[in-house]
Each structure stands twice: as C-alpha cells, then as structure tokens.
Write an enzyme that holds these catalytic residues in place. Structure first.
Site, PDB file in Angstrom:
ATOM      1  N   LYS A 285      42.210  37.409  33.636  1.00 31.40           N
ATOM      2  CA  LYS A 285      42.360  36.993  32.233  1.00 31.40           C
ATOM      3  C   LYS A 285      43.095  38.047  31.397  1.00 31.40           C
ATOM      4  CE  LYS A 285      37.916  36.571  31.459  1.00 31.40           C
ATOM      5  NZ  LYS A 285      37.288  36.905  32.739  1.00 31.40           N
TER       6      LYS A 285
ATOM      7  N   ARG B 158      27.285  39.536  36.778  1.00 29.88           N
ATOM      8  CA  ARG B 158      28.323  38.902  35.950  1.00 29.88           C
ATOM      9  C   ARG B 158      28.778  37.583  36.581  1.00 29.88           C
ATOM     10  NH1 ARG B 158      32.165  43.837  35.939  1.00 29.88           N
ATOM     11  NH2 ARG B 158      33.716  42.580  34.850  1.00 29.88           N
TER      12      ARG B 158
HETATM   13  P1  B4P Z   1      40.248  40.225  34.468  1.00 29.74           P
HETATM   14  O1  B4P Z   1      39.779  38.835  34.664  1.00 29.74           O
HETATM   15  O2  B4P Z   1      41.462  40.413  33.642  1.00 29.74           O
HETATM   16  O3  B4P Z   1      39.076  41.087  33.942  1.00 29.74           O
HETATM   17  P2  B4P Z   1      38.440  41.074  32.545  1.00 29.74           P
HETATM   18  O4  B4P Z   1      39.317  40.433  31.513  1.00 29.74           O
HETATM   19  O5  B4P Z   1      38.015  42.484  32.301  1.00 29.74           O
HETATM   20  O6  B4P Z   1      37.202  40.097  32.721  1.00 29.74           O
HETATM   21  P3  B4P Z   1      35.690  40.283  32.551  1.00 29.74           P
HETATM   22  O7  B4P Z   1      35.239  38.879  32.386  1.00 29.74           O
HETATM   23  O8  B4P Z   1      35.064  41.051  33.624  1.00 29.74           O
HETATM   24  O9  B4P Z   1      35.464  41.254  31.315  1.00 29.74           O
HETATM   25  P4  B4P Z   1      35.469  41.105  29.744  1.00 29.74           P
HETATM   26  O10 B4P Z   1      36.105  42.308  29.223  1.00 29.74           O
HETATM   27  O11 B4P Z   1      35.977  39.783  29.286  1.00 29.74           O
HETATM   28  O12 B4P Z   1      40.479  40.927  35.900  1.00 29.74           O
HETATM   29  C1  B4P Z   1      41.322  41.984  35.977  1.00 29.74           C
HETATM   30  C2  B4P Z   1      41.309  42.738  37.313  1.00 29.74           C
HETATM   31  O13 B4P Z   1      41.930  41.988  38.366  1.00 29.74           O
HETATM   32  C3  B4P Z   1      42.178  43.944  37.073  1.00 29.74           C
HETATM   33  O14 B4P Z   1      41.713  45.033  37.790  1.00 29.74           O
HETATM   34  C4  B4P Z   1      43.584  43.488  37.557  1.00 29.74           C
HETATM   35  O15 B4P Z   1      44.385  44.570  37.954  1.00 29.74           O
HETATM   36  C5  B4P Z   1      43.202  42.592  38.735  1.00 29.74           C
HETATM   37  N1  B4P Z   1      44.177  41.504  38.928  1.00 29.74           N
HETATM   38  C6  B4P Z   1      44.624  40.640  37.996  1.00 29.74           C
HETATM   39  N2  B4P Z   1      45.504  39.751  38.526  1.00 29.74           N
HETATM   40  C7  B4P Z   1      45.576  40.070  39.860  1.00 29.74           C
HETATM   41  C8  B4P Z   1      46.310  39.513  40.950  1.00 29.74           C
HETATM   42  N3  B4P Z   1      47.112  38.459  40.801  1.00 29.74           N
HETATM   43  N4  B4P Z   1      46.147  40.075  42.149  1.00 29.74           N
HETATM   44  C9  B4P Z   1      45.334  41.148  42.314  1.00 29.74           C
HETATM   45  N5  B4P Z   1      44.621  41.728  41.328  1.00 29.74           N
HETATM   46  C10 B4P Z   1      44.741  41.187  40.102  1.00 29.74           C
HETATM   47  O16 B4P Z   1      33.884  41.132  29.437  1.00 29.74           O
HETATM   48  C11 B4P Z   1      33.075  42.252  29.731  1.00 29.74           C
HETATM   49  C12 B4P Z   1      31.656  42.011  29.255  1.00 29.74           C
HETATM   50  O17 B4P Z   1      31.627  41.909  27.811  1.00 29.74           O
HETATM   51  C13 B4P Z   1      30.990  40.702  29.730  1.00 29.74           C
HETATM   52  O18 B4P Z   1      30.426  40.829  31.007  1.00 29.74           O
HETATM   53  C14 B4P Z   1      29.960  40.480  28.618  1.00 29.74           C
HETATM   54  O19 B4P Z   1      28.818  41.285  28.804  1.00 29.74           O
HETATM   55  C15 B4P Z   1      30.676  40.952  27.361  1.00 29.74           C
HETATM   56  N6  B4P Z   1      31.376  39.847  26.682  1.00 29.74           N
HETATM   57  C16 B4P Z   1      32.736  39.700  26.567  1.00 29.74           C
HETATM   58  N7  B4P Z   1      33.019  38.561  25.924  1.00 29.74           N
HETATM   59  C17 B4P Z   1      31.836  37.961  25.626  1.00 29.74           C
HETATM   60  C18 B4P Z   1      31.482  36.728  25.009  1.00 29.74           C
HETATM   61  N8  B4P Z   1      32.411  35.871  24.575  1.00 29.74           N
HETATM   62  N9  B4P Z   1      30.160  36.420  24.888  1.00 29.74           N
HETATM   63  C19 B4P Z   1      29.208  37.254  25.331  1.00 29.74           C
HETATM   64  N10 B4P Z   1      29.471  38.437  25.943  1.00 29.74           N
HETATM   65  C20 B4P Z   1      30.785  38.785  26.105  1.00 29.74           C
END
Ligand code: B4P
Length: 190
Positions: free
Chosen positions: A14, A145
């Site tokens: 994402k 998660r």
């Molecule tokens: P991403 O999917 O981009 O990771 P993310 O955005 O950090 O998602 P996540 O859901 O974990 O965290 P968020 O910050 O939203 O994945 C990226 C990884 O994959 C990278 O390392 C990248 O290099 C790799 N990658 C990408 N494309 C690739 C490809 N094609 N091939 C290989 N590798 C690839 O949320 C964190 C925490 O915050 C949540 O757990 C929750 O506690 C809280 N939170 C956030 N939003 C919330 C909400 N709306 N409500 C309640 N809690 C919330």
C-alpha cells in the site's frame, strides 16, 4: 476529484504504490500509519495511546483514528484528490469516510485492493523490520496484524464490491508491473 482508497493486508504494498499514485496523478497522500508513527515519534498523547495498540498489532480505536483522519483531511485543501492509505480498516471507518466525503461534496472513486499471499506478506515485513527497525515488523506482531486484517478489515472488500468500486489487483511481481495494473484501474474512473 480523484479519491482512491488503497487497500490490502499489511505488507501488500500500500505504502509503496501510494507513492507512485501521488506522483502520477498529482494527489495528496494520507497514510494513517504514517500519521500515527509521527505522533509516536513526537511523544504526543495520541502517539502514546497509539503505541500501545500498534506494538501489539492491534488497530487503534475507531473514534481516535476517524477524528485524526478528518483533521488531516481538513488540511488538504486545493488538491485534485487524495490517496487514502490504510484507512478505512473497519466498517465503522468506511461509513465515517463516506460521511466526511459527502460533506465535502465528494465520493470514493475507486478502491484498489492489493492481493498478496500470506507467506510473501510475512517475508516482506520481516525484511523491512530488519532494515527499518519498525517495532511492529516482528513475527509475533505481524501474525496478529494479519489476524486483525482477516477479521476486521477484509470484510470491507464485500462492502466495496457491492458498490462496484473494488478493483482487485494481484500484488505479486515488480513494483512497476503492479503499478501498471493499478493505473489501468484508476484511468477507468478518472
Ligand atoms: P505496505 O503494505 O506498503 O506496508 P504498510 O503500508 O506499512 O502497511 P501496514 O498495514 O503494515 O502498516 P500501516 O502503516 O498502514 O508493505 C510494504 C512492504 O512491502 C515494504 O517493505 C515494501 O518494500 C515491500 N513491497 C512492496 N511492494 C513489493 C513488491 N512488489 N515486491 C516485493 N516487496 C514489495 O499501519 C501500521 C499500524 O498502524 C496498524 O497495524 C495499526 O495498528 C495502526 N493503524 C494504521 N491505520 C489505522 C486505521 N485506519 N485504524 C486503526 N489503526 C490503524
């Protein structure tokens, strides 16, 4: 206005694909995860509260995240659209977002749903944890998660499928290959 929700399990890409979207379509970016991590870094009350949930792999409570999102969105004036990255994550959040957008005379254009299998998600997040030191990128927290995603977030797919907004894209392959598919879905609603 082009309002895009980028949706998917933790590690589905994402954040990565949001960066591409904001550049190509000149959009504002709201990542609730990034906003919460900035609050944590600054040691604010919100950050301290969020830390307790994030470190366990749980969602931060809806009322807190919804208010935070509404406040951040209010700062995005004069934009041609927004990428909502990691929001909504529950049915309550999706209902709130619809109301917030309605007040602005706007709606969701498309929900980009990145589908990636679980072993690959775990691999990616462990790798990122080794490089970034993000406190929630360790195996135990990743597993909670993923459970939270399955029980609380993935039901949203059905909701957006019914409204005809869901564009499901296989999130496996190079970042560019995946972005080409995402762009095709966005261009259809532009
Ligand atoms: P991403 O999917 O981009 O990771 P993310 O955005 O950090 O998602 P996540 O859901 O974990 O965290 P968020 O910050 O939203 O994945 C990226 C990884 O994959 C990278 O390392 C990248 O290099 C790799 N990658 C990408 N494309 C690739 C490809 N094609 N091939 C290989 N590798 C690839 O949320 C964190 C925490 O915050 C949540 O757990 C929750 O506690 C809280 N939170 C956030 N939003 C919330 C909400 N709306 N409500 C309640 N809690 C919330």
């Amino acid at each position: 206005m082009l309002n895009i929700i980028i949706f998917g399990a933790p590690g589905s890409g994402k954040g990565t694909q949001s960066e591409n979207l904001i550049k190509k379509y000149n959009l504002a970016h709201i990542s609730t995860g990034d906003v919460l991590r900035a609050e944590m870094k600054n040691g604010t009350e919100l950050g301290k509260l969020a830390e307790g949930y994030i470190s366990k792999g749980q969602l931060v409570p809806d009322d807190v995240v919804i208010e935070m999102l509404a406040n951040v969105l209010d700062t995005k004036t004069d934009v041609s659209g927004v990428v909502f990255d990691g929001f909504p994550r529950t049915i309550a959040q999706s209902e709130a977002l619809e109301k917030i957008l309605e007040k602005r005379g706007e709606k969701i254009s498309v929900v980009v749903n990145l589908e990636v299998e679980e072993p690959e998600l775990i691999d990616r997040l462990i790798k990122r944890g080794q490089q970034s030191g993000r406190s929630d990128d360790n195996l135990e927290t990743i597993k909670s998660r993923l459970d939270v995603y399955k029980s609380q977030t993935s039901p949203l797919k059905e909701h957006y499928e019914k409204s005809g907004k869901l564009a499901t894209i296989k999130g496996l392959g190079t970042i560019d290959e995946i972005f080409t598919l995402i762009s095709e879905a966005v261009d259809k609603v532009k």
